[in-house]
Design a protein around this motif. Structure first.
Motif, short mmCIF file in Angstrom:
data_model
loop_
_atom_site.label_atom_id
_atom_site.label_comp_id
_atom_site.label_asym_id
_atom_site.label_seq_id
_atom_site.Cartn_x
_atom_site.Cartn_y
_atom_site.Cartn_z
N PHE A 26 40.97 40.81 29.98
CA PHE A 26 41.72 41.13 31.25
C PHE A 26 41.58 40.08 32.05
O PHE A 26 40.58 39.25 32.47
CB PHE A 26 40.94 42.24 31.96
CG PHE A 26 41.20 43.64 31.57
CD1 PHE A 26 40.66 44.34 30.65
CD2 PHE A 26 42.38 44.45 31.95
CE1 PHE A 26 40.88 45.49 30.07
CE2 PHE A 26 42.59 45.38 31.35
CZ PHE A 26 41.94 46.22 30.60
N GLU A 27 42.67 39.09 32.20
CA GLU A 27 42.78 37.76 32.85
C GLU A 27 43.16 37.81 33.98
O GLU A 27 42.79 36.84 34.80
CB GLU A 27 43.74 37.02 31.76
CG GLU A 27 43.57 36.76 30.22
CD GLU A 27 44.61 35.91 29.54
OE1 GLU A 27 44.27 35.83 28.55
OE2 GLU A 27 45.43 35.54 30.31
N TYR A 28 43.72 38.89 34.32
CA TYR A 28 44.16 38.85 35.79
C TYR A 28 43.68 39.86 36.72
O TYR A 28 43.38 41.05 36.16
CB TYR A 28 45.89 39.12 36.00
CG TYR A 28 46.58 38.22 35.11
CD1 TYR A 28 47.04 38.71 33.96
CD2 TYR A 28 46.74 36.70 35.26
CE1 TYR A 28 47.88 37.79 32.97
CE2 TYR A 28 47.41 36.00 34.46
CZ TYR A 28 47.92 36.56 33.29
OH TYR A 28 48.68 35.68 32.54
N TRP A 29 43.02 39.61 37.98
CA TRP A 29 42.34 40.36 38.68
C TRP A 29 42.99 40.64 39.86
O TRP A 29 43.01 39.36 40.69
CB TRP A 29 40.73 39.95 38.66
CG TRP A 29 40.16 40.20 37.36
CD1 TRP A 29 40.40 39.30 36.27
CD2 TRP A 29 39.37 41.29 37.02
NE1 TRP A 29 39.75 39.85 35.42
CE2 TRP A 29 39.06 41.14 35.36
CE3 TRP A 29 38.86 42.43 37.43
CZ2 TRP A 29 38.27 41.71 34.74
CZ3 TRP A 29 38.19 43.29 36.71
CH2 TRP A 29 38.05 43.13 35.18
N GLY A 30 42.59 41.72 40.68
CA GLY A 30 43.00 41.87 42.32
C GLY A 30 41.69 41.45 42.90
O GLY A 30 40.57 41.34 42.35
N GLN A 31 41.86 41.49 44.32
CA GLN A 31 40.69 41.37 45.00
C GLN A 31 39.63 42.52 45.19
O GLN A 31 38.59 41.99 45.67
CB GLN A 31 41.29 40.80 46.35
CG GLN A 31 41.31 41.86 47.47
CD GLN A 31 42.70 42.90 47.02
OE1 GLN A 31 43.31 42.69 46.20
NE2 GLN A 31 43.00 43.66 48.15
N GLY A 32 39.89 43.42 45.01
CA GLY A 32 38.96 44.52 45.04
C GLY A 32 39.18 45.32 46.20
O GLY A 32 39.41 44.76 47.40
N THR A 33 38.59 46.49 46.20
CA THR A 33 39.10 47.67 47.53
C THR A 33 37.69 48.54 47.35
O THR A 33 37.41 49.01 46.47
CB THR A 33 40.00 48.45 47.38
OG1 THR A 33 40.22 49.09 48.53
CG2 THR A 33 40.33 49.24 46.30
N LEU A 34 36.75 48.54 48.76
CA LEU A 34 35.80 49.37 48.75
C LEU A 34 35.79 50.80 48.88
O LEU A 34 36.65 51.11 49.60
CB LEU A 34 34.86 48.64 49.79
CG LEU A 34 33.41 49.58 50.23
CD1 LEU A 34 32.75 49.32 49.05
CD2 LEU A 34 33.03 48.67 51.45
#
Length: 118
Positions: free
Chosen positions: A105-113
């Motif tokens: 997995f090369e592309y990542w989002g910023q995350g959500t809590l």
């Protein structure tokens, strides 16, 4: 490829949340997408993944039967429907994409809590 995750929040145990991951850029290069999570003090954990073309889905044991991964191709958005939430589901959730079957997995989002209260 850019990923933007959203939809996290505070929910009581037993409740539901739906996370979204909007995809932009060279989306035609995406082979598969997935959700991962990381709780405080713990390693990142696989949650679910699916082929961007649709069809095949796969879930981690801890969420199987409670979470559903799906996507709206027209909106270029992937979702994670989370039901029967437990306090141990509390974590930062990340969406990710990979360009090929053998790639990481090369592309990542910023995350959500996501916080689940007991």
């Amino acid at each position: 490829v850019q990923l933007q995750a959203s939809g996290g929040g505070l929910v009581q145990a037993g409740g539901s949340l739906r996370l979204s991951c909007a995809v932009s850029g060279r989306t035609f290069t995406i082979y598969a997408m997935g959700w991962f999570r990381q709780a405080p003090g713990k390693e990142r954990e696989f949650v679910a993944n699916m082929l961007w073309s649709g069809g095949f889905t796969y879930y981690g044991d801890s969420v199987k039967g409670r979470f559903t991964i799906f996507r709206d191709a027209a909106k270029k958005t992937m979702y994670l429907q989370m039901n029967s939430l437990k306090p141990e589901d509390t974590a930062v959730y990340y969406c990710a994409a990979k360009p090929g079957t053998l790639s990481d997995f090369e592309y990542w989002g910023q995350g959500t809590l996501v916080t689940v209260s007991s």
